[in-house]
Motif scaffolding. Structure first.
Motif, PDB file in Angstrom:
ATOM      1  N   PHE A   1      -4.284  -2.757  -2.173  1.00 56.60           N
ATOM      2  CA  PHE A   1      -3.498  -2.440  -0.979  1.00 56.60           C
ATOM      3  C   PHE A   1      -2.688  -3.650  -0.506  1.00 56.60           C
ATOM      4  O   PHE A   1      -1.562  -3.494  -0.036  1.00 56.60           O
ATOM      5  N   ALA A   2      -3.238  -4.838  -0.646  1.00 53.73           N
ATOM      6  CA  ALA A   2      -2.487  -6.049  -0.277  1.00 53.73           C
ATOM      7  C   ALA A   2      -1.236  -6.184  -1.147  1.00 53.73           C
ATOM      8  O   ALA A   2      -0.151  -6.493  -0.637  1.00 53.73           O
ATOM      9  N   LEU A   3      -1.380  -5.947  -2.437  1.00 58.32           N
ATOM     10  CA  LEU A   3      -0.225  -6.033  -3.333  1.00 58.32           C
ATOM     11  C   LEU A   3       0.829  -4.990  -2.963  1.00 58.32           C
ATOM     12  O   LEU A   3       2.023  -5.301  -2.862  1.00 58.32           O
ATOM     13  N   LEU A   4       0.400  -3.765  -2.773  1.00 59.42           N
ATOM     14  CA  LEU A   4       1.335  -2.677  -2.468  1.00 59.42           C
ATOM     15  C   LEU A   4       2.041  -2.866  -1.126  1.00 59.42           C
ATOM     16  O   LEU A   4       3.213  -2.502  -0.979  1.00 59.42           O
ATOM     17  N   LEU A   5       1.361  -3.418  -0.153  1.00 58.85           N
ATOM     18  CA  LEU A   5       1.950  -3.578   1.179  1.00 58.85           C
ATOM     19  C   LEU A   5       2.739  -4.874   1.327  1.00 58.85           C
ATOM     20  O   LEU A   5       3.736  -4.907   2.061  1.00 58.85           O
ATOM     21  N   ASN A   6       2.306  -5.935   0.665  1.00 60.01           N
ATOM     22  CA  ASN A   6       2.994  -7.219   0.827  1.00 60.01           C
ATOM     23  C   ASN A   6       4.306  -7.293   0.055  1.00 60.01           C
ATOM     24  O   ASN A   6       5.225  -7.987   0.500  1.00 60.01           O
ATOM     25  N   PHE A   7       4.408  -6.597  -1.067  1.00 58.50           N
ATOM     26  CA  PHE A   7       5.654  -6.693  -1.845  1.00 58.50           C
ATOM     27  C   PHE A   7       6.878  -6.242  -1.031  1.00 58.50           C
ATOM     28  O   PHE A   7       7.871  -6.979  -0.987  1.00 58.50           O
ATOM     29  N   PRO A   8       6.836  -5.071  -0.381  1.00 59.49           N
ATOM     30  CA  PRO A   8       8.023  -4.705   0.421  1.00 59.49           C
ATOM     31  C   PRO A   8       8.327  -5.710   1.530  1.00 59.49           C
ATOM     32  O   PRO A   8       9.495  -5.982   1.817  1.00 59.49           O
ATOM     33  N   TRP A   9       7.280  -6.267   2.142  1.00 58.69           N
ATOM     34  CA  TRP A   9       7.504  -7.277   3.184  1.00 58.69           C
ATOM     35  C   TRP A   9       8.231  -8.481   2.576  1.00 58.69           C
ATOM     36  O   TRP A   9       9.178  -8.999   3.169  1.00 58.69           O
ATOM     37  N   GLU A  10       7.775  -8.923   1.423  1.00 56.94           N
ATOM     38  CA  GLU A  10       8.402 -10.075   0.771  1.00 56.94           C
ATOM     39  C   GLU A  10       9.872  -9.798   0.456  1.00 56.94           C
ATOM     40  O   GLU A  10      10.724 -10.664   0.642  1.00 56.94           O
ATOM     41  N   VAL A  11      10.173  -8.595  -0.003  1.00 54.77           N
ATOM     42  CA  VAL A  11      11.564  -8.235  -0.304  1.00 54.77           C
ATOM     43  C   VAL A  11      12.395  -8.239   0.975  1.00 54.77           C
ATOM     44  O   VAL A  11      13.507  -8.774   1.001  1.00 54.77           O
ATOM     45  N   LEU A  12      11.847  -7.665   2.038  1.00 58.16           N
ATOM     46  CA  LEU A  12      12.590  -7.597   3.299  1.00 58.16           C
ATOM     47  C   LEU A  12      12.821  -8.972   3.926  1.00 58.16           C
ATOM     48  O   LEU A  12      13.853  -9.193   4.561  1.00 58.16           O
ATOM     49  N   GLN A  13      11.873  -9.891   3.744  1.00 61.02           N
ATOM     50  CA  GLN A  13      12.053 -11.218   4.350  1.00 61.02           C
ATOM     51  C   GLN A  13      12.772 -12.198   3.418  1.00 61.02           C
ATOM     52  O   GLN A  13      13.049 -13.331   3.817  1.00 61.02           O
ATOM     53  N   ALA A  14      13.088 -11.783   2.210  1.00 61.78           N
ATOM     54  CA  ALA A  14      13.749 -12.680   1.251  1.00 61.78           C
ATOM     55  C   ALA A  14      14.995 -13.364   1.814  1.00 61.78           C
ATOM     56  O   ALA A  14      15.188 -14.564   1.589  1.00 61.78           O
ATOM     57  N   PRO A  15      15.860 -12.676   2.561  1.00 63.93           N
ATOM     58  CA  PRO A  15      17.052 -13.357   3.097  1.00 63.93           C
ATOM     59  C   PRO A  15      16.733 -14.496   4.065  1.00 63.93           C
ATOM     60  O   PRO A  15      17.613 -15.288   4.393  1.00 63.93           O
TER      61      PRO A  15
ATOM     62  N   LEU B   1       7.575 -11.174  -6.318  1.00 61.61           N
ATOM     63  CA  LEU B   1       6.324 -10.883  -7.033  1.00 61.61           C
ATOM     64  C   LEU B   1       5.383 -12.081  -6.981  1.00 61.61           C
ATOM     65  O   LEU B   1       4.176 -11.917  -6.762  1.00 61.61           O
ATOM     66  N   GLN B   2       5.921 -13.284  -7.175  1.00 60.66           N
ATOM     67  CA  GLN B   2       5.090 -14.489  -7.085  1.00 60.66           C
ATOM     68  C   GLN B   2       4.493 -14.626  -5.691  1.00 60.66           C
ATOM     69  O   GLN B   2       3.304 -14.933  -5.534  1.00 60.66           O
ATOM     70  N   ALA B   3       5.323 -14.407  -4.677  1.00 60.47           N
ATOM     71  CA  ALA B   3       4.831 -14.508  -3.290  1.00 60.47           C
ATOM     72  C   ALA B   3       3.773 -13.441  -3.014  1.00 60.47           C
ATOM     73  O   ALA B   3       2.774 -13.712  -2.338  1.00 60.47           O
ATOM     74  N   THR B   4       3.960 -12.253  -3.559  1.00 57.66           N
ATOM     75  CA  THR B   4       2.991 -11.166  -3.369  1.00 57.66           C
ATOM     76  C   THR B   4       1.658 -11.512  -4.018  1.00 57.66           C
ATOM     77  O   THR B   4       0.588 -11.239  -3.448  1.00 57.66           O
ATOM     78  N   LEU B   5       1.701 -12.117  -5.186  1.00 62.38           N
ATOM     79  CA  LEU B   5       0.454 -12.559  -5.831  1.00 62.38           C
ATOM     80  C   LEU B   5      -0.224 -13.628  -4.985  1.00 62.38           C
ATOM     81  O   LEU B   5      -1.446 -13.630  -4.843  1.00 62.38           O
ATOM     82  N   GLY B   6       0.562 -14.523  -4.406  1.00 56.29           N
ATOM     83  CA  GLY B   6       0.005 -15.517  -3.487  1.00 56.29           C
ATOM     84  C   GLY B   6      -0.622 -14.855  -2.271  1.00 56.29           C
ATOM     85  O   GLY B   6      -1.702 -15.264  -1.811  1.00 56.29           O
ATOM     86  N   ASP B   7       0.026 -13.809  -1.761  1.00 59.90           N
ATOM     87  CA  ASP B   7      -0.533 -13.057  -0.630  1.00 59.90           C
ATOM     88  C   ASP B   7      -1.877 -12.441  -1.007  1.00 59.90           C
ATOM     89  O   ASP B   7      -2.805 -12.411  -0.187  1.00 59.90           O
ATOM     90  N   ALA B   8      -1.982 -11.947  -2.233  1.00 63.00           N
ATOM     91  CA  ALA B   8      -3.245 -11.354  -2.691  1.00 63.00           C
ATOM     92  C   ALA B   8      -4.348 -12.406  -2.748  1.00 63.00           C
ATOM     93  O   ALA B   8      -5.500 -12.138  -2.383  1.00 63.00           O
ATOM     94  N   VAL B   9      -4.002 -13.610  -3.180  1.00 61.23           N
ATOM     95  CA  VAL B   9      -4.988 -14.699  -3.223  1.00 61.23           C
ATOM     96  C   VAL B   9      -5.424 -15.057  -1.805  1.00 61.23           C
ATOM     97  O   VAL B   9      -6.619 -15.233  -1.537  1.00 61.23           O
ATOM     98  N   ILE B  10      -4.472 -15.157  -0.892  1.00 57.78           N
ATOM     99  CA  ILE B  10      -4.806 -15.451   0.500  1.00 57.78           C
ATOM    100  C   ILE B  10      -5.700 -14.343   1.062  1.00 57.78           C
ATOM    101  O   ILE B  10      -6.673 -14.619   1.785  1.00 57.78           O
ATOM    102  N   THR B  11      -5.406 -13.104   0.716  1.00 51.43           N
ATOM    103  CA  THR B  11      -6.218 -11.969   1.155  1.00 51.43           C
ATOM    104  C   THR B  11      -7.659 -12.122   0.672  1.00 51.43           C
ATOM    105  O   THR B  11      -8.609 -11.916   1.439  1.00 51.43           O
ATOM    106  N   LEU B  12      -7.825 -12.484  -0.586  1.00 47.09           N
ATOM    107  CA  LEU B  12      -9.175 -12.668  -1.126  1.00 47.09           C
ATOM    108  C   LEU B  12      -9.887 -13.846  -0.457  1.00 47.09           C
ATOM    109  O   LEU B  12     -11.092 -13.774  -0.192  1.00 47.09           O
TER     110      LEU B  12
END
Length: 164
Positions: free
Chosen positions: A23-37, A55-66
């Motif tokens: 769920f962290a991966l699925l939810l964080n990826f759109p956030w990362e895309v939206l905040q990219a600018p 994608l790299q930032a989303t994987l980092g988000d997953a690590v932070i989540t864990l």
């Protein structure tokens, strides 16, 4: 797949950590895309570079989540706290994530040994800390939603298994 492999996959997908990361991966990826600018060079970067960075930032988000999950698990001594979190556990989870994110953001933008990314002028900054507001807001919004999904998923597992 043989029966042992199928059982192992079922056991893995029933773990709270697996569900939390999915769920962290699925939810964080759109956030990362939206905040990219809000990051330097991302608005003009090729689409593939933006997707790769997100994608790299989303994987980092997953690590932070864990890591945030593990911090609550260490305090509560309950691995499955995430399946039915108390308000204190949820607040602690979010607070741990914000703290980890703040350190990562500072190191990545201001740290002497890691400068990984730069904010664009559009990124609102936290006064005094000079770290981006958007990554911290991300931890106030996305993880509670992920917790909600994990709770629903674990309730479904209990119902399917006849445990509820």
């Amino acid at each position: 797949m043989d029966h042992t492999a199928i059982r192992r996959v079922r056991e893995l997908t029933a773990t709270p950590e697996f569900n939390l990361v999915v769920f962290a991966l699925l939810l964080n990826f759109p956030w990362e895309v939206l905040q990219a600018p809000l990051f330097e060079g991302m608005a003009a970067a090729p689409h593939s570079a933006v997707i790769s960075a997100c994608l790299q930032a989303t994987l980092g988000d997953a690590v932070i989540t864990l890591l945030a999950h593990a911090s609550i698990m260490a305090v509560t001594r309950r691995r499955r706290w995430v399946c039915v979190p108390s308000w204190r556990e949820a607040a602690g989870f979010v607070a741990a994530g914000i703290a980890i994110t703040a350190v990562v953001e500072w190191l990545a933008t201001r740290g002497q040994w890691v400068q990984t990314w730069t904010y664009s002028s559009a990124m609102p900054l936290i006064p005094g800390f000079e770290i981006g507001l958007s990554p911290l807001l991300q931890w106030l919004i996305v993880p509670p939603i992920a917790l909600w999904f994990v709770r629903r998923q674990s309730a479904r597992h209990r119902s399917v298994d006849g445990l509820h």
